[in-house]
Design a protein around this motif. Structure first.
Motif, PDB file in Angstrom:
ATOM      1  N   PRO A 177      30.584  68.552 107.084  1.00 36.49           N
ATOM      2  CA  PRO A 177      29.807  67.488 106.450  1.00 36.49           C
ATOM      3  C   PRO A 177      28.402  67.848 105.945  1.00 36.49           C
ATOM      4  O   PRO A 177      27.913  67.171 105.056  1.00 36.49           O
ATOM      5  N   PRO A 178      27.715  68.879 106.457  1.00 38.13           N
ATOM      6  CA  PRO A 178      26.344  69.091 105.962  1.00 38.13           C
ATOM      7  C   PRO A 178      26.310  69.348 104.456  1.00 38.13           C
ATOM      8  O   PRO A 178      27.161  70.069 103.924  1.00 38.13           O
ATOM      9  N   HIS A 221      23.233  67.797 109.132  1.00 39.23           N
ATOM     10  CA  HIS A 221      24.080  66.606 109.128  1.00 39.23           C
ATOM     11  C   HIS A 221      23.487  65.589 110.086  1.00 39.23           C
ATOM     12  O   HIS A 221      22.851  64.633 109.652  1.00 39.23           O
ATOM     13  N   LEU A 222      23.647  65.799 111.394  1.00 41.86           N
ATOM     14  CA  LEU A 222      23.103  64.841 112.359  1.00 41.86           C
ATOM     15  C   LEU A 222      22.322  65.531 113.480  1.00 41.86           C
ATOM     16  O   LEU A 222      22.276  65.037 114.606  1.00 41.86           O
ATOM     17  N   SER A 223      21.731  66.669 113.149  1.00 43.62           N
ATOM     18  CA  SER A 223      20.774  67.329 114.051  1.00 43.62           C
ATOM     19  C   SER A 223      21.347  67.965 115.317  1.00 43.62           C
ATOM     20  O   SER A 223      20.606  68.214 116.264  1.00 43.62           O
ATOM     21  N   CYS A 224      22.631  68.225 115.375  1.00 38.94           N
ATOM     22  CA  CYS A 224      23.149  69.000 116.513  1.00 38.94           C
ATOM     23  C   CYS A 224      22.613  70.433 116.379  1.00 38.94           C
ATOM     24  O   CYS A 224      22.225  70.852 115.294  1.00 38.94           O
ATOM     25  N   CYS A 278      29.481  70.074 116.396  1.00 42.50           N
ATOM     26  CA  CYS A 278      29.626  68.609 116.444  1.00 42.50           C
ATOM     27  C   CYS A 278      30.706  68.109 115.492  1.00 42.50           C
ATOM     28  O   CYS A 278      31.548  67.300 115.852  1.00 42.50           O
ATOM     29  N   HIS A 279      30.647  68.555 114.227  1.00 43.89           N
ATOM     30  CA  HIS A 279      31.637  68.089 113.245  1.00 43.89           C
ATOM     31  C   HIS A 279      32.176  69.265 112.437  1.00 43.89           C
ATOM     32  O   HIS A 279      32.474  69.128 111.257  1.00 43.89           O
ATOM     33  N   GLY A 300      30.733  71.861 111.187  1.00 50.28           N
ATOM     34  CA  GLY A 300      29.929  72.264 110.030  1.00 50.28           C
ATOM     35  C   GLY A 300      29.621  73.759 110.108  1.00 50.28           C
ATOM     36  O   GLY A 300      29.662  74.358 111.183  1.00 50.28           O
ATOM     37  N   CYS A 348      28.201  74.667 113.471  1.00 48.88           N
ATOM     38  CA  CYS A 348      27.801  73.441 114.165  1.00 48.88           C
ATOM     39  C   CYS A 348      29.045  72.828 114.824  1.00 48.88           C
ATOM     40  O   CYS A 348      29.960  72.397 114.125  1.00 48.88           O
ATOM     41  N   CYS A 384      21.087  71.017 112.813  1.00 45.49           N
ATOM     42  CA  CYS A 384      22.032  70.869 111.703  1.00 45.49           C
ATOM     43  C   CYS A 384      21.544  69.777 110.757  1.00 45.49           C
ATOM     44  O   CYS A 384      21.010  68.752 111.196  1.00 45.49           O
TER      45      CYS A 384
HETATM   46  S1  FES Z   1      25.816  67.458 113.215  1.00 44.61           S
HETATM   47 FE1  FES Z   1      26.364  69.380 112.419  1.00 44.61          FE
HETATM   48  S2  FES Z   1      28.171  68.964 111.373  1.00 44.61           S
HETATM   49 FE2  FES Z   1      27.593  67.019 112.095  1.00 44.61          FE
END
Ligand code: FES
Lengths: 145, 78
Positions: free
Chosen positions: A118-119, A84-87, A102-103, A105, A100, A82
């Motif tokens: 958030p991405p 955003h933070l690579s999930c 994680c958040h 996304g 995603c 992702c």
């Molecule tokens: S890591 Fe994917 S939305 Fe935050």
């Protein structure tokens, strides 16, 4: 003296932060160049039914990507990290997105563009090539947005 | 650099607390820089790693200069 010790402690923290920045720079320089990448066979056309996905590694063994068959003629592949933070994103072709968890996304499965959460940047797209019923990954298209 | 001899005890205390505030501010800026860089790096954006490293190194240099000044000012007087 306490004040001097406290200042020393802060400066040590400051040094640690600078070292962290240096580490990030070293990591980004160590990342392989995505300009000239070898073609790698990832699957055969018959192996993947419409609506199914397959995870593969490209270009490095730790760079997870996901290939999805949208219809009989359309295959798309993206980096699974992702933006955003690579999930790891999860393909949900029935909803037309890569999700995603994680958040919360989401990315449009046809274009890789972010559509929720958030991405802000699209997922890097893996360029595909088809030869004799086999699917090859032949490069990574850098996101432009 | 100026020595502690020309300052009274109260003046020195004020100067040192002022320096501490500046050092703290610089460290907070560095923390913010590191967080923003890590965020961008994990999102695949590697272009800001070098400029933020320069900014962080500049803050560290300032901090080291200020630490040296604290040592000078707190040196026991003969
Ligand atoms: S890591 Fe994917 S939305 Fe935050």
């Amino acid at each position: 003296m306490a004040r001097r010790d406290f200042t020393k402690f802060l400066i040590l923290t400051s040094f640690a932060f600078t070292t962290g920045q240096l580490w990030i720079l070293a990591k980004s320089w160590a990342a392989p160049s995505k300009q000239q990448l070898p073609g790698v066979q990832i699957a055969s056309v018959n192996q993947l039914a419409v609506g199914n996905s397959l995870v593969f590694a490209y270009p490095g063994e730790h760079d997870k990507c996901v290939l999805t068959r949208l219809d009989s003629d359309t295959f798309v592949a993206y980096s699974q990290a992702c933006t955003h933070l690579s999930c790891a994103v999860i393909p949900e072709p029935e909803k037309g997105r890569l999700y995603c968890p994680c958040h919360e996304g989401a990315f449009d499965i046809a274009s890789g563009n972010p559509i929720a959460g958030p991405p802000r940047r699209p997922l890097p797209r893996i360029k595909l090539d088809f030869q004799d019923g086999a699917i090859f990954a032949v490069g990574v298209a850098q996101p432009t947005a | 650099m100026t020595t502690g001899k020309i300052f009274t005890r109260e003046q020195r205390t004020t100067i040192i607390y002022g320096i501490l505030c500046i050092v703290l501010l610089l460290v907070v800026i560095q923390l913010w820089l590191l967080t923003a860089t890590m965020n961008a790096f994990l999102g695949g954006d590697q272009a800001i790693a070098f400029p933020t490293l320069l900014a962080s190194a500049f803050c560290l240099a300032l901090n080291l200069g200020l630490l040296r000044y604290v040592y000078t000012i707190e040196r026991p007087q003969a």
